[in-house]
Design an enzyme around this catalytic site. Sequence first.
Site, PDB file in Angstrom:
ATOM      1  N   ARG A   1       1.281  -1.330   0.018  1.00  0.00           N
ATOM      2  CA  ARG A   1       0.049  -0.146  -0.351  1.00  0.00           C
ATOM      3  C   ARG A   1       0.702   1.421   0.260  1.00  0.00           C
ATOM      4  O   ARG A   1       0.687   2.462  -0.786  1.00  0.00           O
ATOM      5  CB  ARG A   1      -0.638  -0.392   0.832  1.00  0.00           C
ATOM      6  CG  ARG A   1      -1.817  -0.572   0.875  1.00  0.00           C
ATOM      7  CD  ARG A   1      -2.845  -1.444   2.107  1.00  0.00           C
ATOM      8  NE  ARG A   1      -4.235  -1.531   2.097  1.00  0.00           N
ATOM      9  CZ  ARG A   1      -4.826  -1.876   2.752  1.00  0.00           C
ATOM     10  NH1 ARG A   1      -4.693  -1.585   4.050  1.00  0.00           N
ATOM     11  NH2 ARG A   1      -7.067  -2.402   2.269  1.00  0.00           N
TER      12      ARG A   1
ATOM     13  N   LYS B   1     -17.426 -16.640   3.995  1.00  0.00           N
ATOM     14  CA  LYS B   1     -18.506 -16.020   4.224  1.00  0.00           C
ATOM     15  C   LYS B   1     -19.793 -15.824   3.414  1.00  0.00           C
ATOM     16  O   LYS B   1     -19.606 -15.263   2.544  1.00  0.00           O
ATOM     17  CB  LYS B   1     -18.268 -15.604   5.025  1.00  0.00           C
ATOM     18  CG  LYS B   1     -17.951 -15.972   6.045  1.00  0.00           C
ATOM     19  CD  LYS B   1     -17.393 -14.447   7.516  1.00  0.00           C
ATOM     20  CE  LYS B   1     -15.988 -14.434   7.761  1.00  0.00           C
ATOM     21  NZ  LYS B   1     -14.888 -13.526   7.201  1.00  0.00           N
TER      22      LYS B   1
ATOM     23  N   GLY C   1      -7.748  -8.557  -0.225  1.00  0.00           N
ATOM     24  CA  GLY C   1      -8.327  -8.920   0.353  1.00  0.00           C
ATOM     25  C   GLY C   1      -7.507 -10.604   0.419  1.00  0.00           C
ATOM     26  O   GLY C   1      -6.447 -10.242  -0.188  1.00  0.00           O
TER      27      GLY C   1
ATOM     28  N   GLY D   1     -11.993  -4.421   1.743  1.00  0.00           N
ATOM     29  CA  GLY D   1     -13.409  -3.917   1.835  1.00  0.00           C
ATOM     30  C   GLY D   1     -13.957  -3.091   0.567  1.00  0.00           C
ATOM     31  O   GLY D   1     -15.403  -3.064   0.452  1.00  0.00           O
TER      32      GLY D   1
HETATM   33  N1  LIG Z   1     -13.782 -24.563   1.919  1.00  0.00           N
HETATM   34  C1  LIG Z   1     -13.684 -24.047   2.823  1.00  0.00           C
HETATM   35  N2  LIG Z   1     -13.883 -24.319   4.356  1.00  0.00           N
HETATM   36  C2  LIG Z   1     -13.258 -23.589   5.397  1.00  0.00           C
HETATM   37  N3  LIG Z   1     -12.741 -22.218   5.192  1.00  0.00           N
HETATM   38  C3  LIG Z   1     -12.872 -21.909   3.953  1.00  0.00           C
HETATM   39  C4  LIG Z   1     -12.539 -22.920   3.010  1.00  0.00           C
HETATM   40  N4  LIG Z   1     -12.094 -22.346   1.701  1.00  0.00           N
HETATM   41  C5  LIG Z   1     -11.768 -21.665   1.470  1.00  0.00           C
HETATM   42  N5  LIG Z   1     -12.026 -20.927   3.424  1.00  0.00           N
HETATM   43  C6  LIG Z   1     -11.002 -19.552   3.944  1.00  0.00           C
HETATM   44  O1  LIG Z   1     -11.820 -18.921   3.252  1.00  0.00           O
HETATM   45  C7  LIG Z   1     -11.169 -17.867   4.069  1.00  0.00           C
HETATM   46  C8  LIG Z   1     -11.318 -16.660   3.193  1.00  0.00           C
HETATM   47  O2  LIG Z   1     -12.679 -16.106   3.181  1.00  0.00           O
HETATM   48  P1  LIG Z   1     -13.046 -14.674   3.275  1.00  0.00           P
HETATM   49  O3  LIG Z   1     -12.430 -13.645   4.101  1.00  0.00           O
HETATM   50  O4  LIG Z   1     -14.697 -14.441   2.602  1.00  0.00           O
HETATM   51  O5  LIG Z   1     -12.078 -14.017   1.490  1.00  0.00           O
HETATM   52  P2  LIG Z   1     -11.461 -12.370   1.553  1.00  0.00           P
HETATM   53  O6  LIG Z   1     -11.140 -12.187   2.937  1.00  0.00           O
HETATM   54  O7  LIG Z   1     -11.186 -13.441  -0.020  1.00  0.00           O
HETATM   55  O8  LIG Z   1     -13.166 -11.757   1.416  1.00  0.00           O
HETATM   56  C9  LIG Z   1      -9.252 -17.887   4.335  1.00  0.00           C
HETATM   57  O9  LIG Z   1      -9.223 -18.328   5.467  1.00  0.00           O
HETATM   58  C10 LIG Z   1      -9.957 -19.633   3.982  1.00  0.00           C
HETATM   59  O10 LIG Z   1      -8.736 -20.747   4.804  1.00  0.00           O
HETATM   60  O1  LIG Z   2      -7.639  -2.250   5.651  1.00  0.00           O
HETATM   61  C1  LIG Z   2      -8.197  -1.898   5.245  1.00  0.00           C
HETATM   62  O2  LIG Z   2      -9.648  -3.133   4.844  1.00  0.00           O
HETATM   63  P1  LIG Z   2      -9.437  -4.562   3.759  1.00  0.00           P
HETATM   64  O3  LIG Z   2      -8.708  -5.224   4.687  1.00  0.00           O
HETATM   65  O4  LIG Z   2     -11.188  -4.523   4.259  1.00  0.00           O
HETATM   66  O5  LIG Z   2      -8.483  -4.563   3.010  1.00  0.00           O
HETATM   67  C2  LIG Z   2      -8.972  -0.608   5.285  1.00  0.00           C
HETATM   68  O6  LIG Z   2      -7.433  -0.199   5.066  1.00  0.00           O
HETATM   69  C3  LIG Z   2     -10.081  -0.200   5.471  1.00  0.00           C
HETATM   70  O7  LIG Z   2      -9.421  -0.156   7.447  1.00  0.00           O
HETATM   71  P2  LIG Z   2     -10.839  -0.783   8.270  1.00  0.00           P
HETATM   72  O8  LIG Z   2     -11.915  -1.724   7.703  1.00  0.00           O
HETATM   73  O9  LIG Z   2     -10.393  -0.698   9.480  1.00  0.00           O
HETATM   74  O10 LIG Z   2     -11.538   0.588   7.717  1.00  0.00           O
END
Ligand SMILES: Nc1ncnc2c1ncn2[C@@H]1O[C@H](COP(=O)(O)OP(=O)(O)O)[C@@H](O)[C@H]1O
Ligand SMILES: O=C(OP(=O)(O)O)[C@H](O)COP(=O)(O)O
Length: 399
Positions: free
Chosen positions: A37, A198, A351, A374
């Site tokens: 970043r 999720k 993410g 996010g």
């Molecule tokens: N089949 C699965 N069962 C449980 N957890 C899983 C599975 N597939 C992926 N995950 C978990 O999902 C997590 C990411 O989920 P999420 O936060 O929704 O994704 P993102 O950050 O890309 O939006 C990872 O830590 C991964 O280990």
């Molecule tokens: O790391 C951030 O969000 P992200 O992990 O969803 O990319 C941004 O800096 C926003 O931070 P926040 O979710 O504490 O408002």
Amino acid sequence: MKRKMNLRDVELQGKRVFCRVDFNVPMSKGEISDDTRIQAALPTIMYLIQNGAKVILASHLGRPDGEVVEELRLDPIAQHLSNYLEQPVFKTDDVYSEDVSKAVGEVEEGDVMLLENVRFEKGEKKNDEALAKQFASLADLYVNDAFGAAHRAHASTEGIAHHLPAVSGFLLEKEIEVLGKALDNPERPFTAIIGGAKVKDKIGVIDHLIDRVDHLLIGGGLSYTFIKALGHEIGQSLLDEDNIDSAKQFIQKAKDKGVSLHLPVDITVADDFSEEANTKVVPIDEIPSDWEGLDIGSETVENFSQIISDSKLVIWNGPMGVFEYEAFANGTKSVAKALSETEGYTVIGGGDSASAVEKFNYADQMDHISTGGGASLEFMEGKVLPGVAALNELDEEVK
Ligand SMILES: Nc1ncnc2c1ncn2[C@@H]1O[C@H](COP(=O)(O)OP(=O)(O)O)[C@@H](O)[C@H]1O
Ligand SMILES: O=C(OP(=O)(O)O)[C@H](O)COP(=O)(O)O
């Protein structure tokens, strides 16, 4: 459609510029563990310096919630940035105070100052008008380059923009342009890959994308709710009971719209959620009742890779399995590889997918990796990002 003003639309020479960046970087024992970043904000900062602006940077780090948290001070970030810029970065000890105001008055053209973590101020997250006005009093112009925080309506991301001329930085502009083009005017075939854990968090994205894509590939933890919705037993796999009906509706909506919705056809199942578990690949209608699905299987990988290869545009959000464990990383790694090889334009929606692409060394081969998790999700849901909405528009009409 009008367009948001950017840095090239304004005079910068001698101007005091309040530039909001997202330096919310992962830290470990006081050291920056990933500076993506910071690097991503450099073009804007360098442009400001080169054009004679007096640069006042502001960022949050972590979630200190209106309190001073010593470990979340921005000193290591100022030091790191100064190495990149090859010039000092003057760091203030407060976010806003008389001392800060005085120090800002001494900033000269081409100098760079970094304010303390804006979330040490209670008013930041409340989008307090008094704090927004204090921030505005420090400068002649507001630049927002903090795409990662653009979905937050806070004093330094949104409030301040109502009290100063407000334009976008290069990073924010690029993020909006790439993601916006994908959603509004995509090259086809357009494929979206949605994974992660999720269903609840991805419903809005799936709903918005299903109206736009040609192919929707669903993998990862959320795919089991879809597999259940098809009527199969999923053993101990992740299930979002409350969203089985939504999954059914999406399956139907895809049919009605002529969108190809691709679910896994086979799964890597394990008898335990651990690296050492016994594993096997089974078709989705043969998941043993006491096993759980932790990755997509090899036939699914082949299907997904073929579709990715034939696409002109691919957006990816969310891993295909528990990629943190080597035993369940193959699906995520293979999808990353397919993206690296396709001739289509590839966009990684921040993410965990961005971390996975880095981890497996495919980052250089992607066309765009969003710096916002996010923020890019909300953008892909079709939501207005407050940090972008508040920026000034140019009067000229653009196509
Ligand atoms: N089949 C699965 N069962 C449980 N957890 C899983 C599975 N597939 C992926 N995950 C978990 O999902 C997590 C990411 O989920 P999420 O936060 O929704 O994704 P993102 O950050 O890309 O939006 C990872 O830590 C991964 O280990
Ligand atoms: O790391 C951030 O969000 P992200 O992990 O969803 O990319 C941004 O800096 C926003 O931070 P926040 O979710 O504490 O408002």
